[in-house]
Structures are given as structure tokens and as C-alpha cells.
Scaffold this active site. Structure first.
Site, PDB file in Angstrom:
ATOM      1  N   ASP A 215       0.848  -1.186   0.000  1.00  0.00           N
ATOM      2  CA  ASP A 215       0.000   0.000   0.000  1.00  0.00           C
ATOM      3  C   ASP A 215       0.886   1.239   0.000  1.00  0.00           C
ATOM      4  O   ASP A 215       1.742   1.396   0.876  1.00  0.00           O
ATOM      5  CB  ASP A 215      -0.890  -0.011   1.250  1.00  0.00           C
TER       6      ASP A 215
ATOM      7  N   TYR B 185       1.228   5.653  -0.536  1.00  0.00           N
ATOM      8  CA  TYR B 185       0.721   6.826   0.194  1.00  0.00           C
ATOM      9  C   TYR B 185       0.899   8.001  -0.755  1.00  0.00           C
ATOM     10  O   TYR B 185       1.555   8.976  -0.437  1.00  0.00           O
ATOM     11  CB  TYR B 185       1.576   6.978   1.459  1.00  0.00           C
TER      12      TYR B 185
ATOM     13  N   HIS C  24      -3.742  13.954   0.550  1.00  0.00           N
ATOM     14  CA  HIS C  24      -4.054  13.110   1.710  1.00  0.00           C
ATOM     15  C   HIS C  24      -2.938  13.203   2.754  1.00  0.00           C
ATOM     16  O   HIS C  24      -3.206  13.380   3.948  1.00  0.00           O
ATOM     17  CB  HIS C  24      -4.246  11.655   1.261  1.00  0.00           C
TER      18      HIS C  24
ATOM     19  N   ARG D 224       0.444  16.879  13.024  1.00  0.00           N
ATOM     20  CA  ARG D 224       1.671  17.617  13.347  1.00  0.00           C
ATOM     21  C   ARG D 224       1.562  19.114  13.129  1.00  0.00           C
ATOM     22  O   ARG D 224       2.505  19.848  13.352  1.00  0.00           O
ATOM     23  CB  ARG D 224       2.846  17.085  12.494  1.00  0.00           C
TER      24      ARG D 224
ATOM     25  N   GLU E 281     -10.959   3.960   3.082  1.00  0.00           N
ATOM     26  CA  GLU E 281      -9.973   4.728   2.324  1.00  0.00           C
ATOM     27  C   GLU E 281     -10.253   4.501   0.850  1.00  0.00           C
ATOM     28  O   GLU E 281     -10.229   3.364   0.362  1.00  0.00           O
ATOM     29  CB  GLU E 281      -8.539   4.298   2.667  1.00  0.00           C
TER      30      GLU E 281
ATOM     31  N   GLU F 253      -9.248   4.190  -2.589  1.00  0.00           N
ATOM     32  CA  GLU F 253      -7.976   3.924  -3.277  1.00  0.00           C
ATOM     33  C   GLU F 253      -8.247   3.214  -4.593  1.00  0.00           C
ATOM     34  O   GLU F 253      -9.354   2.732  -4.844  1.00  0.00           O
ATOM     35  CB  GLU F 253      -7.068   3.024  -2.414  1.00  0.00           C
TER      36      GLU F 253
ATOM     37  N   ASP G 148      -9.532   0.469   1.386  1.00  0.00           N
ATOM     38  CA  ASP G 148      -8.580  -0.016   2.388  1.00  0.00           C
ATOM     39  C   ASP G 148      -9.082   0.416   3.767  1.00  0.00           C
ATOM     40  O   ASP G 148      -8.653   1.424   4.311  1.00  0.00           O
ATOM     41  CB  ASP G 148      -7.191   0.567   2.087  1.00  0.00           C
TER      42      ASP G 148
ATOM     43  N   ARG H 261      -8.825   4.089  12.869  1.00  0.00           N
ATOM     44  CA  ARG H 261      -7.905   5.203  13.147  1.00  0.00           C
ATOM     45  C   ARG H 261      -7.405   5.224  14.582  1.00  0.00           C
ATOM     46  O   ARG H 261      -6.276   5.655  14.839  1.00  0.00           O
ATOM     47  CB  ARG H 261      -8.596   6.534  12.825  1.00  0.00           C
TER      48      ARG H 261
ATOM     49  N   GLN I  37      -4.823   2.494  14.841  1.00  0.00           N
ATOM     50  CA  GLN I  37      -3.676   2.941  14.037  1.00  0.00           C
ATOM     51  C   GLN I  37      -2.829   3.982  14.788  1.00  0.00           C
ATOM     52  O   GLN I  37      -1.602   3.902  14.828  1.00  0.00           O
ATOM     53  CB  GLN I  37      -4.202   3.544  12.730  1.00  0.00           C
TER      54      GLN I  37
ATOM     55  N   TYR J 189       1.161   2.729  15.595  1.00  0.00           N
ATOM     56  CA  TYR J 189       1.969   2.881  14.386  1.00  0.00           C
ATOM     57  C   TYR J 189       3.429   3.270  14.642  1.00  0.00           C
ATOM     58  O   TYR J 189       4.268   3.148  13.751  1.00  0.00           O
ATOM     59  CB  TYR J 189       1.315   3.853  13.400  1.00  0.00           C
TER      60      TYR J 189
ATOM     61  N   LYS K 142      -5.047  -1.607  10.051  1.00  0.00           N
ATOM     62  CA  LYS K 142      -5.186  -1.666   8.600  1.00  0.00           C
ATOM     63  C   LYS K 142      -5.509  -3.051   8.065  1.00  0.00           C
ATOM     64  O   LYS K 142      -6.118  -3.169   7.009  1.00  0.00           O
ATOM     65  CB  LYS K 142      -3.852  -1.238   7.956  1.00  0.00           C
TER      66      LYS K 142
ATOM     67  N   THR L 270      -9.316  -5.362   3.375  1.00  0.00           N
ATOM     68  CA  THR L 270      -9.109  -4.473   2.229  1.00  0.00           C
ATOM     69  C   THR L 270      -9.984  -5.032   1.113  1.00  0.00           C
ATOM     70  O   THR L 270      -9.823  -6.199   0.736  1.00  0.00           O
ATOM     71  CB  THR L 270      -7.628  -4.480   1.795  1.00  0.00           C
TER      72      THR L 270
ATOM     73  N   GLU M 166     -10.490  12.597   6.989  1.00  0.00           N
ATOM     74  CA  GLU M 166     -10.331  13.932   6.416  1.00  0.00           C
ATOM     75  C   GLU M 166     -11.663  14.660   6.269  1.00  0.00           C
ATOM     76  O   GLU M 166     -11.757  15.854   6.525  1.00  0.00           O
ATOM     77  CB  GLU M 166      -9.665  13.816   5.037  1.00  0.00           C
TER      78      GLU M 166
END
Ligand code: CA
Length: 432
Positions: free
Chosen positions: A141, A143, A148, A157, A214, A216, A248, A252, A255, A259, A268, A272, A379
Site C-alpha cells: 500500500d 501513500y 491526503h 503535526r 480509504e 484507493e 482499504d 484510526r 492505528q 503505528y 489496517k 481491504t 479527512e
């Protein structure tokens, strides 16, 4: 290359004797491959979608229709997956496509005028059950959506450190889990797991409170490569067979806690989902377009000329349990991706890592530049802070039990669509 813009199988004027509406995802210009089974015949077979029918490609192979191609008499459709066909390479892909395209044309009598043959190789879609199209050995997978990565980075952050310093140099990815890749229509239980504790307390354990989708897309690797021998970016196109829609699913809260420092894991790999029809790169060729400007320019092993993006409009809809209908909550486009599939594959193998026929490489969440094009609940609801109001009433931060998420997508031609069908699945309550 076999797939050029003037490829006769891509001609917008082509018509099939099989009726195909302008909104159908499966006109003669598409010809996606899948694996299906009929109620009256347990044996899985390989088919091509045309309008509301499935063309039985295994039966065509039995009758020698592909003997004049580079395959000769070699059997590649005599199985329950597309892997042997993927391994046979781009010349075979192209020649088989040409045979099928000609056979389905409205000015070609061979199948059109043979009622017995038609009855045995054209099956109404309503009478088949789709199966996993590919035996997936490995799932990676990426990114690759800058939007995103920027959104998630901003949430975690802050705006000034949204993108990690590596992002514009490295097509970031991780190794996923092939065993839990499932076919569209498979429902998944809400996962349970650990999430972030308060201070030094023990972490809470239980059903995830932040299950997400997700949006994708993914591609399947064709012939594959040997350990120690990279696939160069120029070779990459001959190693990419075709694409599917991918959801996917993600948890959250799990995760976020797990992570560090090795990346995604149980948040995750509980599921999928992929769509059943694999659209070949050859069918997508007319829809290639310019991707985002890459600045700074990528390192030489990731540099390639020509249109690397593909204009595929994608929609996500959500249907809550007991709701009257599905509501579109996101509209995005595959062309937004910062890193192309060729760059992903070249990067994946540059260290000598080998890839095999049927390996699945997913794009990462495909978010566009505007809030209505964000490809995940994370998001759309901005980390759960801004609930998404569903057009028909109700709101969501993350997915609730009973929610059905459906992703569809297509390339819009002049009067026809080269589409992917859909990938759909429901979140069931956590297992007790
Ligand atoms: Ca993902």
C-alpha cells in the site's frame, strides 16, 4: 509498446452487437477481466464484462479462439484466477484483447450470428457470482496522494510540518497483508484492539470507535521480476496489467496508538476490499493525462516522460442501516496522485525486491484539493471534529455499524464510459 493511442480496440466509434447503454461501465472499449461462477456449474471461469453480460473467456480458450495469438495452444484461462494470464506478458494481453474485441464487434458475424455459440459463451450478469479475480501473493500500500498526506500531517503535526521531509523524494509505502484482501460484497466486523491511553493508564481495549474507509485504486503486477533485478521506470508499464477499485478499511484509533515506530499494522489489516473486474491498462490508455507537477524533480530512477496520470472520476457513497438510499460523500479523481504507478513499481524494486504475477499495489487514499474530494472519513470530518452531514439527514464522524460504503469510478469517453463497476462492503458490529 503495444498500447498506443491509435489502438483499434480503443476506437470510440466501436460498437458491440451486445447492447450497451451509454452509462454502462462495460462497453466494447473496456473489456475488463474477472473470475466468475454460475449456479449450474461449480467450476470457476474467467470472463470479460460486456454490457449486462459476461463473455466466458475460458470457454473461448477451450474452443481454440486464442490459438493464433502468441499464446499458441498454451492454456492461461484454465484456472480460478487471472495469474497465468498476468504472467503471460503484455504481448499476450494485447493480442487476446484484440481477439475478444473483434469477436464482440457489431460488424463481425462469427459470434453475432451463431446462436449456439452465443448461448454457451454469453451469460447474463445476473446469473453469475463473481469471485476473487487474482490470487494475491503480496499486497503493498502506497501513500501517493500529496493532498491526503498533507491533510493527515496537518491534523497530527500542524500545518507547518504537514509533509514529512521524504515525501517529495520517496513514493512512501508499506507492506500490507494479502490474506485479508476480500472481494466486493464481503462484510467486515468492526475490529477490536488497543487505542491510546490517557496518560500512564493502561490502553483501552475494545471495538474501534474510529472505523474508516480509504478511497484507493490498485494495480496488479504482470510478469514479475527476479530477486536482485529492479524493474526500471521505462519497463514499468509492461509489468502493470490493470487496475481495480480498492477500499482499504482502517481503524484510526488503533492505528494512532500502534503505528510508532514501525507503521501500520492491525488498524489496517482487518480488511481491504477490491472490485471484481480488472480493467486493463490498455483500455485506460486513451484516458492518460498529465499528473501534478513534481517539484523538486524526482531522482533519475523515478524520472519518466509522458502522461503518467489517468483521468478516472471516483465517487464514494454511504448508506446507513435502514436508510432509503446511498448518499455520495466524496468525489475525487485518480489523476490527483502525486506519484504514478510506474514510479511506485520502479521504487518498490530498485533495491532488488522481486514482485510476482498478481501482486497488488494500492495507491493510498486518493484525496483531491477540495474538502468534498477527501477520500476518508478522517479527512471529511477532520479527525472527527467536524461531523459530515449526510444529504438525507444524519451525520457521521466515522463509520457506524451497518454502514455500507460503495466506491465506483469510471473514465468518461465521448458517449461511453470505461468503468470499474463498484467495490462495496458493510461494517458489521464487533464480534462478541
Ligand atoms: Ca491505505
Amino acid at each position: 509498446m503495444s498500447s498506443e493511442m491509435n489502438n483499434p480496440t480503443n476506437d470510440a466509434a466501436l460498437r458491440s452487437f451486445v447492447p450497451v447503454s451509454p452509462e454502462s461501465h462495460f462497453p466494447i472499449q473496456n473489456l475488463p477481466y474477472g473470475v466468475f461462477r454460475c449456479a449450474h456449474n461449480e467450476r470457476s471461469r474467467i470472463g470479460v464484462a460486456i454490457g449486462e453480460f459476461v463473455l466466458d473467456v475460458t470457454a473461448l480458450e477451450d474452443r481454440g479462439f486464442f490459438d493464433q495469438t502468441v499464446l499458441g495452444g498454451r492454456r492461461v484461462f484454465d484456472g480460478s484466477s487471472l495469474n497465468a494470464f498476468l504472467a503471460s506478458g503484455h504481448t499476450a494481453w494485447s493480442e487476446v484483447r484484440a481477439v475478444i474485441s473483434r469477436l464482440l464487434r457489431d460488424d463481425e458475424p462469427r459470434l453475432r450470428d451463431d446462436a449456439g455459440l452465443r448461448d454457451s459463451v454469453l451469460i447474463p450478469m445476473g446469473r453469475v457470482e463473481m469471485r476473487m479475480p487474482v490470487a494475491i501473493g503480496d499486497y503493498t500500500d502506497f501513500y501517493s496522494s500529496r493532498e491526503h498526506a498533507t491533510n493527515v500531517g496537518t491534523m497530527f503535526r500542524g500545518k507547518d510540518n504537514a509533509l514529512m521531509p521524504n515525501y517529495l523524494w520517496v513514493p512512501v509505502g508499506y507492506h500490507g497483508r494479502a490474506s485479508s484482501v476480500v472481494l466486493s460484497g464481503t462484510d467486515l466486523h468492526r475490529p477490536v484492539g488497543q487505542s491510546s491511553p490517557d496518560g500512564n493508564a493502561a490502553p483501552p481495549f475494545g471495538p474501534s470507535q474510529a472505523v474508516d474507509f480509504e478511497l484507493e485504486m490498485g494495480f496488479f503486477v504482470g510478469p514479475g521480476s527476479e530477486l536482485g533485478r529492479p524493474i526500471s521506470i521505462e519497463e514499468a508499464r509492461e509489468h502493470i496489467f490493470g487496475m481495480v477499485l480498492v477500499n482499504d478499511w482502517s481503524a484510526r484509533d488503533i492505528q494512532k496508538w500502534e503505528y510508532v515506530p514501525l507503521g501500520p499494522f492491525l488498524g489496517k489489516n482487518f480488511g481491504t476490499s477490491i472490485s471484481p473486474w480488472v480493467v486493463s491498462m490498455e483500455a485506460l490508455e486513451p484516458f492518460r493525462c498529465e499528473g501534478p507537477v513534481q517539484e523538486p524533480g524526482p531522482l533519475p530512477y523515478l524520472s519518466i516522460q509522458g502522461n503518467q496520470a489517468i483521468d478516472i472520476g471516483i465517487e464514494v457513497s454511504l448508506r446507513g442501516e435502514g436508510s432509503d438510499g446511498a448518499e455520495v460523500i466524496c468525489r475525487s479523481n485518480f489523476r490527483h496522485l502525486y506519484w504514478s504507478m510506474a514510479q511506485q513499481l520502479a521504487h518498490h524494486t530498485v533495491n532488488g525486491c522481486d514482485v510476482r504475477p498478481g501482486d497488488l499495489m494500492a495507491s493510498g487514499t486518493i484525496s483531491g484539493p477540495t474538502p468534498d474530494s477527501y477520500g476518508s472519513m478522517l479527512e471529511l470530518s477532520w479527525g472527527g471534529q467536524k461531523p459530515v452531514t449526510l444529504p438525507g439527514g444524519g451525520e457521521r464522524r466515522f463509520l457506524e455499524d451497518g454502514d455500507r460504503v460503495t466506491i465506483t469510478g469510471w473514465c468518461q469517453g465521448d458517449g461511453y464510459r470505461v468503468g470499474f463497476g463498484e467495490v462495496t462492503g458493510r461494517i458489521l458490529p464487533a464480534r462478541r
